[in-house]
Write an enzyme that holds these catalytic residues in place. Structure first.
Site, short mmCIF file in Angstrom:
data_model
loop_
_atom_site.label_atom_id
_atom_site.label_comp_id
_atom_site.label_asym_id
_atom_site.label_seq_id
_atom_site.Cartn_x
_atom_site.Cartn_y
_atom_site.Cartn_z
N TYR A 149 78.25 117.24 80.70
CA TYR A 149 78.96 116.27 81.55
C TYR A 149 80.54 116.60 81.76
CZ TYR A 149 80.94 111.87 83.20
OH TYR A 149 81.48 110.84 83.61
N ASN A 221 81.72 121.53 75.35
CA ASN A 221 82.14 120.53 75.98
C ASN A 221 82.02 119.22 74.89
OD1 ASN A 221 83.03 119.09 78.57
ND2 ASN A 221 81.22 118.07 78.19
N SER A 255 79.07 117.50 75.33
CA SER A 255 77.73 118.08 74.82
C SER A 255 77.99 119.47 74.68
CB SER A 255 76.72 117.82 75.69
OG SER A 255 76.27 116.59 75.94
N SER A 293 76.95 113.30 72.03
CA SER A 293 76.97 114.69 72.53
C SER A 293 75.63 115.07 72.54
CB SER A 293 77.93 115.38 71.38
OG SER A 293 77.82 116.60 71.64
N GLY A 294 75.00 115.64 73.72
CA GLY A 294 73.99 116.42 73.67
C GLY A 294 74.00 117.84 73.10
#
Length: 372
Positions: A149, A221, A255, A293-294
Site C-alpha cells: 500500500y 513497506n 506490507s 501488514s500483508g
C-alpha cells in the site's frame, strides 16, 4: 579488503548499506542483487508527478511497477519449482493457489501498489502473448503479481499504473546491477516511518564442490520506527527526528513482498521451507508482522528445467540438495532479506506526496556517525 563498487552504490550512484560500512554476514554475489542468479532480470517503471492537495485521478502520483523475469524470454515456457508462504495474509499475491497446488509457476512476477495489482497481472498476460504467443495461444496463464500500500504518498485511487507501464518495466528488465529505493513498485513505500521501497541482496552458498547463488528482492513497506533495528542494534528509539507527518497517530498500513531466487536445485517443499525463513530476516530489521501488514513471500529455483516439464508416460527426475544440507541456505535467506530491506532504506531520499504528506529518509549523517 576491497569492496566492489556495485556493493556500495546503485547504478545511479545512490548509496547502499555497505557504503556506510554496515557489517553483514555471508559472501555477497558480484552485484549483491537478485540478478546475480543467472537468467534473472529486473525492470522498473517509476511514476512521480504532481504536488499538493489530492485530486483523485490527477495526483499527486508516487507509484510504479517492478517486473522480475525469472528466466530469459526464450525460456519462459519452462516452469520453475517454487514455494510460497504467507506470514500475515493482509495482502495479495496472485497465482499463489496454483503454486500451493503444484509447486511451480512460470511467467514474470510484478509488484506494484495495492489498487494496481490486477492491472499488472493482466498486462503480464498481454505481454507474454506479444513476445511468446506460442506459450499462451493454446493455453492459459496465472501470473504472479504482488502489492503493498502506497496511499500515504500516492493517489492510489487514481489508478495511474497502466498496461503500457507494465510493458515498459518488462522490456527494461536487466541483469547485473539494479536500482533500489524509490523506484518501480517501491516508489511510494515506507518502512519504520522512513522512506523505503525496492531493495535487493545476494549470497554465494558453497555446497560440496559447487557454488550456488541465492538472491532476495523486497518491496519494503512495514513497521514502526520504535522497532527499527540495524545489525542487532535497536536504533529506532534514537531516531525520533525527522518526523513523518502524522507519525504519532498514523496506523501502520504496510506490507512486505519478498521474492527469493536461487540456482540451487530444490524441490517445491524445500522452496516453501526457504520462504518460511524470510520473516526471520524481516525480524532482524524490526518487522513483527503486525495485523494490517500483508507479509507474503515466494521462493523459486531456476534449476531442474527438465523435471519441471516432465512428459506424460515417462518417469520424471529432478536434482535436489538434501534437506540435511539446507541450513546454509537458511542462513542466506536471513542475510539477504535483512540487507535488502536496509538497502531499500539507505538508497533513498526524503519524499513529499499527496496533501503534503512527508516521509524522511534514514539520515545519512546519522549513518556516517554511527557506522562510517
Amino acid at each position: 579488503m576491497t569492496i566492489s563498487a556495485p556493493h556500495l552504490l546503485t547504478p545511479s550512484g545512490k548509496p547502499r548499506a555497505r557504503r556506510f560500512a554496515i557489517p553483514f554476514d555471508g559472501e555477497a554475489g558480484p552485484h549483491n542483487a537478485i540478478t546475480d542468479v543467472p537468467g534473472v532480470a529486473v525492470g522498473y517503471k517509476t511514476l512521480i508527478s504532481g504536488d499538493g492537495e489530492l485530486n483523485v485521478g490527477q495526483g499527486p502520483v508516487r507509484t510504479g511497477v517492478t517486473a522480475i523475469i525469472p528466466r530469459p524470454v526464450d525460456k519462459l515456457d519452462i516452469p520453475l519449482f517454487a514455494g510460497m508462504f504467507s506470514q500475515n495474509g493482509n495482502g495479495e499475491l496472485t497465482g499463489s493457489h496454483i503454486i500451493e497446488e503444484i509447486g511451480a509457476f512460470n511467467f514474470p512476477i510484478t509488484i506494484t501498489n495495492t489498487h494496481s495489482c490486477g492491472v499488472t497481472r493482466d498486462a503480464t498476460l498481454r505481454w507474454i502473448h506479444n513476445v511468446r504467443p506460442d506459450v499462451i495461444d493454446t493455453a492459459w496463464g496465472l501470473p504472479v503479481a504482488g502489492e503493498t500500500y502506497d496511499g500515504f504518498l500516492n493517489d492510489i485511487n487514481g489508478h495511474h499504473v497502466t498496461a503500457e507501464h507494465v510493458f515498459e518495466a518488462l522490456e527494461n528488465a536487466v541483469e547485473g546491477p539494479i536500482e533500489e529505493g524509490s523506484v518501480g513498485g517501491g516508489t511510494g513505500m515506507i518502512t519504520c516511518n522512513f522512506k523505503a521501497g525496492s531493495g535487493t541482496s545476494s549470497r554465494i552458498v558453497r555446497w560440496q564442490d559447487q557454488s550456488f547463488t541465492l538472491g532476495a528482492f523486497v518491496q519494503s513497506n512495514f513497521g514502526q520506527r520504535r522497532n527499527l533495528t540495524i545489525r542487532g542494534n535497536r536504533v529506532g528509539p534514537d531516531l525520533v527526528e525527522p518526523k513523518l507527518i502524522e507519525q504519532s497517530t498514523r496506523a501502520e498500513k504496510g506490507s512486505i513482498i519478498a521474492i527469493i531466487a536461487t540456482d540451487a536445485p530444490f524441490l517445491p517443499h524445500q522452496l516453501k521451507r526457504l520462504a518460511r525463513r524470510i520473516p526471520l530476516g524481516i525480524a532482524m530489521t524490526g518487522g513483527y508482522g503486525y495485523h494490517s501488514s500483508g507479509d507474503i513471500f515466494l521462493a523459486f529455483s531456476t534449476a531442474n528445467a527438465i523435471g519441471a516439464t516432465a512428459e506424460s508416460g515417462r518417469l520424471a527426475t529432478a536434482d535436489f540438495i538434501p534437506d540435511v544440507d539446507i541450513d546454509p541456505f537458511f542462513d542466506a535467506i536471513v542475510q539477504t532479506v535483512e540487507e535488502a530491506i536496509l538497502n531499500s532504506l539507505v538508497a533513498n531520499e526524503d519524499m513529499t506526496g499527496r496533501d503534503g504528506n512527508f516521509v524522511p529518509a534514514l539520515p545519512k549523517s546519522w549513518l556516517e556517525e554511527h557506522y562510517g
